[in-house]
Scaffold this motif. Structure first.
Motif, mmCIF file in Angstrom:
data_model
loop_
_atom_site.group_PDB
_atom_site.id
_atom_site.type_symbol
_atom_site.label_atom_id
_atom_site.label_comp_id
_atom_site.label_asym_id
_atom_site.label_seq_id
_atom_site.Cartn_x
_atom_site.Cartn_y
_atom_site.Cartn_z
ATOM 1 N N UNK A 155 17.685 49.252 22.840
ATOM 2 C CA UNK A 155 18.872 48.956 23.555
ATOM 3 C C UNK A 155 18.257 48.677 25.280
ATOM 4 N N UNK A 156 19.128 48.302 26.117
ATOM 5 C CA UNK A 156 18.826 48.154 27.510
ATOM 6 C C UNK A 156 19.409 49.277 28.228
ATOM 7 N N UNK A 157 18.941 49.949 28.985
ATOM 8 C CA UNK A 157 19.415 51.244 29.648
ATOM 9 C C UNK A 157 20.203 50.503 30.924
ATOM 10 N N UNK A 158 20.109 49.496 31.471
ATOM 11 C CA UNK A 158 21.139 49.152 32.444
ATOM 12 C C UNK A 158 21.523 47.607 32.110
ATOM 13 N N UNK A 159 22.380 47.384 31.402
ATOM 14 C CA UNK A 159 22.693 46.335 30.759
ATOM 15 C C UNK A 159 23.911 45.604 31.528
ATOM 16 N N UNK A 160 23.538 44.066 31.852
ATOM 17 C CA UNK A 160 24.722 43.357 32.342
ATOM 18 C C UNK A 160 24.449 41.905 31.821
ATOM 19 N N UNK A 161 25.343 41.084 32.322
ATOM 20 C CA UNK A 161 25.237 39.734 31.847
ATOM 21 C C UNK A 161 24.104 38.907 32.494
ATOM 22 N N UNK A 162 23.831 39.463 33.586
ATOM 23 C CA UNK A 162 22.378 38.794 34.183
ATOM 24 C C UNK A 162 21.235 39.145 33.326
ATOM 25 N N UNK A 163 21.021 40.451 32.777
ATOM 26 C CA UNK A 163 19.966 40.909 32.082
ATOM 27 C C UNK A 163 20.025 40.355 30.847
ATOM 28 N N UNK A 201 30.160 49.919 22.958
ATOM 29 C CA UNK A 201 30.852 50.217 24.184
ATOM 30 C C UNK A 201 30.542 49.270 25.275
ATOM 31 N N UNK A 202 29.105 49.225 25.562
ATOM 32 C CA UNK A 202 28.598 48.302 26.305
ATOM 33 C C UNK A 202 29.058 46.805 26.279
ATOM 34 N N UNK A 203 29.118 46.354 24.838
ATOM 35 C CA UNK A 203 29.667 45.116 24.986
ATOM 36 C C UNK A 203 31.211 45.086 24.988
ATOM 37 N N UNK A 204 31.962 45.978 24.935
ATOM 38 C CA UNK A 204 33.261 45.855 25.059
ATOM 39 C C UNK A 204 33.649 45.775 26.487
ATOM 40 N N UNK A 205 32.815 46.727 27.198
ATOM 41 C CA UNK A 205 32.988 47.063 28.956
ATOM 42 C C UNK A 205 32.672 45.713 29.436
ATOM 43 N N UNK A 206 31.622 44.857 29.006
ATOM 44 C CA UNK A 206 30.947 43.511 29.750
ATOM 45 C C UNK A 206 32.085 42.701 29.510
ATOM 46 N N UNK A 207 32.930 42.965 28.245
ATOM 47 C CA UNK A 207 34.111 41.668 28.282
ATOM 48 C C UNK A 207 34.997 41.741 29.220
ATOM 49 N N UNK A 208 35.508 43.113 29.522
ATOM 50 C CA UNK A 208 36.674 43.340 30.289
ATOM 51 C C UNK A 208 36.215 43.598 31.675
#
Length: 531
Positions: A219-227, A373-380
């Motif tokens: 897992x990535x501790x601070x995940x976003x689309x740039x990472x 949860x991270x994937x769902x949050x990134x989507x919206x």
């Protein structure tokens, strides 16, 4: 006075004789207790029966009271209910009055038909319940966690990223393709059902990988689309992809493809997206486009998007009740999808079901709700960019006197911004997961993108287990098949051979023979000179 004393003594004697007779029998107290218990049991039965009778009488009287109230307040000629429903009911009863001929003459039709309909209702209820009991319960298949077997690379931040390769080797790859997976999927998805022979025919090397926290990736501790884009970049260098590569994405995985086009455009040759998902809260979408998108989704899907945007902490509860519960289920149930006819037929096929279950087992390997949860949050959530930012356009010149002077005395070059490569979008017109209005939005904000609209195709039918579809995608993007690249010859492909002893003796004997011939020729010349 004497008579009173005698009667008192007789009472005492009688009492003494009563006690003595019971003591003589032995256990008189136990007999009395048993008799009392029997009387208590009879009393309880009596009270229960009387209570039941009283309750029944009260219920009957209550029903009569309710009936009288209804007659006096509701079932009156001047009531609203009778005025609206009375006339249609009267007409219906007149039309069905011929059925009264089949009843006995001494029976009231109202009473008889009420009994008949009540019996029919009870009979149908019994049949439905009995049919549910007779039908066999489907076997619940548990999720099996397979032993780890993925190839992994070490990223600069110390995390491991798992990946999977298909097609030709790296040194023979004419085209390199990297595919991020969608929600509730894994590296095993890739292009579902693609044939190795097709990859060989076009010289394609297909690489898929697990997103952070999915499958065997850390897992990535601070995940976003740039990472996410940086992970794709590091993966390309680690697996020896030296040239530009293509990105293939399906459904929710398109989010990571958009990020790659935004943050690492110099490494991307082009993008292939099938049913691409965009942010449902995209600010550059028109109100009409949003309405067309949202109205095709199920209520549960809308609720899940709202929770992901407003209350993401509630998502783990729903995920543990669905795909993290340890048993398999239908894909439309776990993902709250509304599917068309063709999609339903495909997902019910045994081949698709087997593939989906194996992909699901790999996706939930870590049994952790946080990556989902991270994937769902990134989507919206706010992506930090819009697909409209990828539009190819001339970069605006800077403001100020310096830029004005440069424009007067020098030739200014046109600098283009956006993604300069090819973008292909395939959209099924019967897709109810990613509605066609999404492709309309992409066509509007990305006029250079090539949108292929597919009649009669749903969400899964064009991308899953369709050899003809896969060939059509490859021929559109890569042109005519040319096969893999020819391997370059290695430096030590033609090593110097060592001659054995026999060959050396042969060479030495030939040298000796030549020397003898030379000496003979010299001697003959000397003799001729003397003469």
């Amino acid at each position: 006075m004497s008579e009173v004393n005698e009667s008192w003594r007789e009472g005492i004697d009688t009492g003494i004789r009563y006690n003595s007779s019971y003591s003589a029998v032995g256990g008189g107290i136990g007999v009395a207790t048993a008799a009392a218990a029997g009387n208590d049991a009879e009393n309880w039965k009596f009270h229960a029966v009387e209570f039941a009778k009283g309750f029944a009488e009260m219920s009957v009287e209550f029903g009569k009271g309710v009936r009288d109230v209804l007659k006096q307040s509701v079932i009156r000629e001047d009531s609203v209910l009778v005025r609206k429903v009375g006339a249609p009911c009267y007409k219906l009863c007149r039309r069905l009055s011929f059925l009264n001929e089949y009843l006995p003459e001494d029976r009231d039709p109202v009473h008889a038909w009420s009994v008949i309909f009540s019996v029919l209702f009870i009979a149908f209820a019994v049949l439905i319940v009995s049919s549910d009991d007779i039908s066999p319960n489907p076997l619940v298949k548990k999720v099996y966690i397979h032993p780890p077997n993925a190839s992994r690379i070490l990223l600069p931040d110390g995390r491991h990223l798992a990946y999977h390769q298909q097609g030709v080797p790296a040194e023979q790859a004419r085209f390199s393709v990297i595919a991020p997976h969608s929600f509730l999927s894994s590296r095993l998805a890739g292009i579902p059902g693609i044939r190795t022979s097709l990859l060989q025919e076009y010289g394609v090397r297909l690489v898929t990988y697990d997103l952070p926290g999915f499958g065997e990736s850390d897992p990535h501790p601070f995940r976003d689309l740039e990472s996410s884009a940086m992970d794709m970049l590091h993966l390309s260098y680690a697996i020896n992809v030296t040239d530009k590569f293509w990105v293939v994405a399906f459904s929710g995985g398109s989010m990571h493809a958009w990020a790659a086009l935004k943050y690492i455009p110099d490494r991307i040759a082009g993008a292939v997206m099938v049913a691409p998902m965009v942010n449902p809260y995209e600010p550059k979408m028109t109100k009409e486009e949003k309405n067309k998108m949202w109205k095709r989704w199920t209520t549960k899907k809308k609720v899940m998007y709202t929770l992901a945007r407003k209350f993401p902490r509630l998502l783990p509860y729903f995920y543990r009740k669905s795909f993290l519960c340890g048993v398999h289920g239908q894909i439309e149930t776990w993902l709250s999808l509304s599917l068309g006819i063709r999609d339903k037929a495909l997902v019910e096929h045994p081949l698709f079901e087997e593939f989906w279950q194996r992909d699901l087992e790999e996706s939930v390997r870590q049994v952790n709700a946080k990556p989902f949860v991270e994937e769902a949050v990134l989507q919206v959530s706010n992506w930090g960019f819009s697909p409209a930012d990828l539009k190819v356009q001339r970069k605006r010149p800077g403001k100020g006197i310096l830029h004005w002077i440069k424009s007067l005395y020098g030739q200014t070059e046109d600098i283009l911004s956006g993604f300069l490569g090819q973008i292909h979008v395939w959209q099924g017109m019967e897709d109810m997961v990613v509605p066609p209005s999404t492709s309309d939005f992409l066509q509007r904000v990305l006029p250079d993108a090539m949108v292929h609209r597919l009649l009669y195709e749903g969400h899964f039918t064009y991308f899953y287990f369709c050899d003809e579809c896969h060939r059509q995608i490859f021929s559109t993007v890569f042109g005519n098949p040319q096969g893999p690249l020819a391997p370059e010859p290695e430096a030590d492909q033609f090593p110097i051979k060592k001659y054995d002893g026999d060959l050396q003796d042969t060479i030495m004997s030939d040298v000796a023979t030549d020397e003898e011939n030379a000496s003979t020729l010299v001697n003959s010349d000397k003799e001729g000179f003397i003469d």
